[in-house]
Design a protein around this motif. Structure first.
Motif, mmCIF file in Angstrom:
data_model
loop_
_atom_site.group_PDB
_atom_site.id
_atom_site.type_symbol
_atom_site.label_atom_id
_atom_site.label_comp_id
_atom_site.label_asym_id
_atom_site.label_seq_id
_atom_site.Cartn_x
_atom_site.Cartn_y
_atom_site.Cartn_z
ATOM 1 N N SER A 45 14.932 11.974 -2.597
ATOM 2 C CA SER A 45 13.508 12.288 -2.630
ATOM 3 C C SER A 45 12.705 11.107 -2.086
ATOM 4 C CB SER A 45 13.068 12.626 -4.057
ATOM 5 O OG SER A 45 11.757 13.163 -4.063
ATOM 6 N N ASN A 46 11.407 11.187 -2.277
ATOM 7 C CA ASN A 46 10.480 10.163 -1.800
ATOM 8 C C ASN A 46 10.534 8.914 -2.664
ATOM 9 O OD1 ASN A 46 9.295 11.788 0.294
ATOM 10 N ND2 ASN A 46 8.282 12.937 -1.331
ATOM 11 N N TYR A 47 9.966 7.856 -2.120
ATOM 12 C CA TYR A 47 9.775 6.636 -2.899
ATOM 13 C C TYR A 47 8.805 6.922 -4.040
ATOM 14 C CZ TYR A 47 12.013 2.990 -0.096
ATOM 15 O OH TYR A 47 12.929 2.174 0.524
ATOM 16 N N PRO A 48 8.940 6.206 -5.160
ATOM 17 C CA PRO A 48 7.933 6.341 -6.216
ATOM 18 C C PRO A 48 6.602 5.746 -5.754
ATOM 19 C CG PRO A 48 9.705 4.827 -6.883
ATOM 20 C CD PRO A 48 10.011 5.290 -5.504
ATOM 21 N N ASP A 49 5.518 6.250 -6.318
ATOM 22 C CA ASP A 49 4.212 5.641 -6.107
ATOM 23 C C ASP A 49 4.063 4.502 -7.104
ATOM 24 O OD1 ASP A 49 3.303 7.399 -4.082
ATOM 25 O OD2 ASP A 49 2.746 8.882 -5.590
ATOM 26 N N VAL A 50 3.364 3.460 -6.710
ATOM 27 C CA VAL A 50 3.108 2.345 -7.622
ATOM 28 C C VAL A 50 1.661 2.451 -8.091
ATOM 29 C CG1 VAL A 50 3.052 -0.154 -7.896
ATOM 30 C CG2 VAL A 50 4.797 0.904 -6.441
ATOM 31 N N VAL A 51 1.509 2.609 -9.409
ATOM 32 C CA VAL A 51 0.195 2.718 -10.015
ATOM 33 C C VAL A 51 0.135 1.704 -11.151
ATOM 34 C CG1 VAL A 51 -1.412 4.230 -11.242
ATOM 35 C CG2 VAL A 51 0.061 5.174 -9.444
ATOM 36 N N GLU A 52 -0.803 0.775 -11.049
ATOM 37 C CA GLU A 52 -0.965 -0.275 -12.060
ATOM 38 C C GLU A 52 0.374 -0.969 -12.348
ATOM 39 O OE1 GLU A 52 -3.011 1.298 -15.479
ATOM 40 O OE2 GLU A 52 -4.659 2.053 -14.246
ATOM 41 N N ASP A 53 1.065 -1.376 -11.286
ATOM 42 C CA ASP A 53 2.334 -2.097 -11.373
ATOM 43 C C ASP A 53 3.466 -1.294 -12.016
ATOM 44 O OD1 ASP A 53 1.339 -4.359 -10.086
ATOM 45 O OD2 ASP A 53 0.625 -5.228 -11.974
ATOM 46 N N ARG A 54 3.332 0.025 -12.032
ATOM 47 C CA ARG A 54 4.390 0.888 -12.571
ATOM 48 C C ARG A 54 4.806 1.887 -11.508
ATOM 49 N NH1 ARG A 54 2.126 3.860 -17.166
ATOM 50 N NH2 ARG A 54 4.038 5.055 -16.898
ATOM 51 N N ASP A 55 6.116 2.150 -11.454
ATOM 52 C CA ASP A 55 6.625 3.171 -10.544
ATOM 53 C C ASP A 55 6.392 4.548 -11.154
ATOM 54 O OD1 ASP A 55 7.539 1.374 -8.676
ATOM 55 O OD2 ASP A 55 9.631 1.462 -9.307
ATOM 56 N N ILE A 56 5.753 5.419 -10.397
ATOM 57 C CA ILE A 56 5.547 6.815 -10.802
ATOM 58 C C ILE A 56 6.421 7.663 -9.883
ATOM 59 C CG2 ILE A 56 3.885 8.678 -11.127
ATOM 60 C CD1 ILE A 56 3.419 6.198 -12.940
ATOM 61 N N CYS A 57 7.441 8.270 -10.465
ATOM 62 C CA CYS A 57 8.399 9.046 -9.675
ATOM 63 C C CYS A 57 7.755 10.307 -9.117
ATOM 64 C CB CYS A 57 9.598 9.429 -10.537
ATOM 65 S SG CYS A 57 10.633 8.023 -10.959
ATOM 66 N N PRO A 58 8.275 10.789 -7.988
ATOM 67 C CA PRO A 58 7.785 12.052 -7.434
ATOM 68 C C PRO A 58 7.962 13.192 -8.444
ATOM 69 C CG PRO A 58 9.225 10.937 -5.865
ATOM 70 C CD PRO A 58 9.321 10.189 -7.158
ATOM 71 N N ALA A 59 7.166 14.236 -8.306
ATOM 72 C CA ALA A 59 7.185 15.356 -9.250
ATOM 73 C C ALA A 59 8.567 15.996 -9.360
ATOM 74 C CB ALA A 59 6.140 16.392 -8.850
ATOM 75 N N ASP A 60 9.256 16.179 -8.217
ATOM 76 C CA ASP A 60 10.573 16.826 -8.270
ATOM 77 C C ASP A 60 11.580 15.986 -9.051
ATOM 78 O OD1 ASP A 60 10.492 14.974 -6.088
ATOM 79 O OD2 ASP A 60 12.134 15.998 -5.071
ATOM 80 N N VAL A 61 11.410 14.695 -9.048
ATOM 81 C CA VAL A 61 12.291 13.791 -9.794
ATOM 82 C C VAL A 61 11.941 13.842 -11.283
ATOM 83 C CG1 VAL A 61 12.887 11.355 -10.132
ATOM 84 C CG2 VAL A 61 12.647 12.287 -7.816
ATOM 85 N N ALA A 62 10.656 13.783 -11.595
ATOM 86 C CA ALA A 62 10.212 13.821 -12.990
ATOM 87 C C ALA A 62 10.599 15.137 -13.662
ATOM 88 C CB ALA A 62 8.702 13.611 -13.059
ATOM 89 N N GLU A 63 10.470 16.245 -12.937
ATOM 90 C CA GLU A 63 10.814 17.559 -13.494
ATOM 91 C C GLU A 63 12.278 17.631 -13.906
ATOM 92 O OE1 GLU A 63 9.754 20.290 -10.407
ATOM 93 O OE2 GLU A 63 7.597 20.009 -10.731
ATOM 94 N N GLN A 64 13.136 16.928 -13.184
ATOM 95 C CA GLN A 64 14.572 16.939 -13.476
ATOM 96 C C GLN A 64 14.990 15.799 -14.407
ATOM 97 O OE1 GLN A 64 17.145 17.879 -9.991
ATOM 98 N NE2 GLN A 64 15.214 17.686 -8.857
ATOM 99 N N ASP A 65 14.017 14.978 -14.810
ATOM 100 C CA ASP A 65 14.264 13.849 -15.699
ATOM 101 C C ASP A 65 15.324 12.906 -15.114
ATOM 102 O OD1 ASP A 65 13.706 12.342 -17.971
ATOM 103 O OD2 ASP A 65 15.354 13.262 -19.095
#
Length: 112
Positions: A45-65
């Motif tokens: 999948s895509n790279y995680p987004d960085v928000v406030e020094d934290r990696d936010i995983c793409p939605a498809d990754v988060a949905e699958q835990d």
């Protein structure tokens, strides 16, 4: 590398070799982190987004835990260095180089 699909590490290495190790705009995600294995499947999948020094995983990754296993850029770097040292490296050699890098944050040396 096509994203949003599950592939074995063997398939991923084969695809990256076919692409001549040029496409690094992806990350590998898995159910567990730790040592990579050829037969184990990983989500591309895509790279995680960085928000406030934290990696936010793409939605498809988060949905699958899933957890981040390898950044595409690092994966390509490790494979490139390994193949420079050992041109005919097997897929298992490359997995060992990837695991070595994860554990030691340095490139594995292949014996001549």
């Amino acid at each position: 590398m096509r994203k949003h699909q599950e592939l074995s590490l063997d398939q991923i290495i084969e695809q990256l070799r076919a692409d001549q190790l040029t496409s690094d705009d992806f990350c590998l995600y898995g159910k567990e982190d730790g040592e990579l294995a050829l037969a184990r499947s990983y989500w591309v999948s895509n790279y995680p987004d960085v928000v406030e020094d934290r990696d936010i995983c793409p939605a498809d990754v988060a949905e699958q835990d899933l957890q981040l296993v390898y950044y595409g850029e690092q994966l390509i770097d490790v494979l490139s260095v390994a193949l420079e040292e050992k041109l005919n490296a097997s897929h298992q050699d490359l997995v060992e180089a990837l695991n070595y890098y994860q554990q030691h944050d340095s490139f594995m040396k292949f014996e001549s």
